[in-house]
Design an enzyme around this catalytic site. Structure first.
Site, PDB file in Angstrom:
ATOM      1  N   ILE A  17     -10.861  14.767 -33.958  1.00  0.00           N
ATOM      2  CA  ILE A  17     -11.998  15.319 -33.212  1.00  0.00           C
ATOM      3  C   ILE A  17     -11.618  15.678 -31.774  1.00  0.00           C
ATOM      4  CG2 ILE A  17     -13.028  13.162 -32.350  1.00  0.00           C
ATOM      5  CD1 ILE A  17     -15.745  14.423 -33.385  1.00  0.00           C
ATOM      6  N   ASN A  30     -19.611   1.962 -28.597  1.00  0.00           N
ATOM      7  CA  ASN A  30     -20.334   0.682 -28.746  1.00  0.00           C
ATOM      8  C   ASN A  30     -21.410   0.617 -27.670  1.00  0.00           C
ATOM      9  OD1 ASN A  30     -19.016  -0.570 -26.303  1.00  0.00           O
ATOM     10  ND2 ASN A  30     -17.209  -0.268 -27.599  1.00  0.00           N
ATOM     11  N   ASP A  40     -13.238   6.340 -30.434  1.00  0.00           N
ATOM     12  CA  ASP A  40     -13.507   6.008 -29.031  1.00  0.00           C
ATOM     13  C   ASP A  40     -12.195   5.951 -28.239  1.00  0.00           C
ATOM     14  OD1 ASP A  40     -15.056   5.287 -26.900  1.00  0.00           O
ATOM     15  OD2 ASP A  40     -15.692   3.339 -27.690  1.00  0.00           O
TER      16      ASP A  40
HETATM   17  N1  APR Z   1     -10.973  11.986 -35.019  1.00  0.00           N
HETATM   18  C1  APR Z   1     -11.891  11.892 -36.007  1.00  0.00           C
HETATM   19  N2  APR Z   1     -12.154  10.748 -36.651  1.00  0.00           N
HETATM   20  C2  APR Z   1     -11.461   9.629 -36.295  1.00  0.00           C
HETATM   21  C3  APR Z   1     -10.492   9.636 -35.259  1.00  0.00           C
HETATM   22  C4  APR Z   1     -10.247  10.885 -34.614  1.00  0.00           C
HETATM   23  N3  APR Z   1      -9.349  11.007 -33.635  1.00  0.00           N
HETATM   24  N4  APR Z   1      -9.993   8.377 -35.153  1.00  0.00           N
HETATM   25  C5  APR Z   1     -10.621   7.611 -36.075  1.00  0.00           C
HETATM   26  N5  APR Z   1     -11.494   8.366 -36.781  1.00  0.00           N
HETATM   27  C6  APR Z   1     -12.411   7.978 -37.882  1.00  0.00           C
HETATM   28  C7  APR Z   1     -12.170   6.667 -38.576  1.00  0.00           C
HETATM   29  O1  APR Z   1     -11.122   6.828 -39.533  1.00  0.00           O
HETATM   30  C8  APR Z   1     -13.521   6.445 -39.250  1.00  0.00           C
HETATM   31  O2  APR Z   1     -13.627   7.241 -40.438  1.00  0.00           O
HETATM   32  O3  APR Z   1     -13.735   7.822 -37.369  1.00  0.00           O
HETATM   33  C9  APR Z   1     -14.517   7.014 -38.238  1.00  0.00           C
HETATM   34  C10 APR Z   1     -15.301   5.994 -37.418  1.00  0.00           C
HETATM   35  O4  APR Z   1     -14.493   4.874 -37.110  1.00  0.00           O
HETATM   36  P1  APR Z   1     -14.513   4.082 -35.721  1.00  0.00           P
HETATM   37  O5  APR Z   1     -13.876   4.924 -34.655  1.00  0.00           O
HETATM   38  O6  APR Z   1     -13.962   2.732 -35.965  1.00  0.00           O
HETATM   39  O7  APR Z   1     -16.100   4.012 -35.312  1.00  0.00           O
HETATM   40  P2  APR Z   1     -17.269   2.978 -35.777  1.00  0.00           P
HETATM   41  O8  APR Z   1     -17.112   2.485 -37.160  1.00  0.00           O
HETATM   42  O9  APR Z   1     -18.543   3.662 -35.380  1.00  0.00           O
HETATM   43  O10 APR Z   1     -17.049   1.720 -34.836  1.00  0.00           O
HETATM   44  C11 APR Z   1     -17.349   1.798 -33.470  1.00  0.00           C
HETATM   45  O11 APR Z   1     -15.233   0.867 -32.822  1.00  0.00           O
HETATM   46  O12 APR Z   1     -13.595   1.714 -31.472  1.00  0.00           O
HETATM   47  C12 APR Z   1     -14.694   0.932 -31.514  1.00  0.00           C
HETATM   48  O13 APR Z   1     -15.594   1.211 -29.315  1.00  0.00           O
HETATM   49  C13 APR Z   1     -15.822   1.480 -30.667  1.00  0.00           C
HETATM   50  O14 APR Z   1     -16.829  -0.650 -30.782  1.00  0.00           O
HETATM   51  C14 APR Z   1     -16.915   0.664 -31.248  1.00  0.00           C
HETATM   52  C15 APR Z   1     -16.625   0.671 -32.738  1.00  0.00           C
END
Ligand code: APR
Length: 182
Positions: A17, A30, A40
């Site tokens: 993304i 978060n 994130d």
């Molecule tokens: N681009 C697109 N998608 C991504 C990327 C990226 N660069 N990196 C990871 N993903 C995907 C993951 O593989 C997953 O399918 O995004 C999806 C959401 O995963 P997370 O980033 O872990 O988000 P979430 O489950 O909402 O958890 C949020 O994680 O990093 C921490 O600060 C954040 O505490 C919060 C929690």
């Protein structure tokens, strides 16, 4: 995979993304807006320290689950980052579906208010937050479809940028189910 919803395009893509050339990208944040891993971490790494600086200055109390806030996008190609807070999955009976839908809806409202014609979403809550991806995909897509059908002012393009094959497949199946297209 791409479908038309009432004059707007809803698209599924595989990728990172942070590389998207759209007006706004959405972060899976978060509620402390404190940064983390996953999307994130990738957004703050690629966007640089300006984004965290702005978050701390404008939203020192964080953001409730199911809501979202906007910042600039630092070094990213996008103009804005919308930091959306999805729910942590705890079995699905603690209001998780409503909170997930609300995180998407608020993000779309903020994008529209900021004049964004294109927005990219990750799969909110399905990484560290443990939301089963099939269920999350249905809620995410249904919420976007309802918004695109019901709002007069809306983005022309909503793209889901999905990081891995399994997540992409889950979204593709859900989109087919919901629209009969694809
Ligand atoms: N681009 C697109 N998608 C991504 C990327 C990226 N660069 N990196 C990871 N993903 C995907 C993951 O593989 C997953 O399918 O995004 C999806 C959401 O995963 P997370 O980033 O872990 O988000 P979430 O489950 O909402 O958890 C949020 O994680 O990093 C921490 O600060 C954040 O505490 C919060 C929690």
């Amino acid at each position: 995979m791409k479908v038309q919803i009432d004059g707007s395009v809803l698209e599924l893509a595989k990728g990172d993304i942070t590389q998207q050339e759209v007006d706004a990208i959405v972060n899976a944040a978060n509620s402390r807006l404190a940064g983390g891993g996953g999307v994130d971490g990738a957004i703050h790494r690629a966007g640089g320290p300006e984004i965290m600086k702005e978050l701390r200055a404008r939203y020192p109390n964080g953001c409730p689950t199911g809501s979202a806030v906007v910042t600039g996008a630092g070094n990213l190609k996008a103009r804005y980052v919308i930091h959306a807070v999805g729910p942590i999955y705890r079995g699905g009976t603690h209001g998780e579906p409503e909170k997930l839908a609300s995180a998407y809806r608020t993000s779309l409202q903020l994008a529209t208010e900021h004049g964004c014609s294109s927005v990219a979403f990750p799969s909110i809550s399905t990484g560290a937050y443990g939301y089963p991806v099939g269920e999350a995909a249905r809620i995410a897509l249904q919420t976007v479809i309802e918004f695109l059908k019901n709002e007069g002012k809306k983005p022309q393009l909503v793209r889901f940028v999905l990081f891995d094959d399994a997540t992409y497949q889950a979204y593709a199946e859900a989109l087919k189910e919901l629209t009969g297209q694809g």
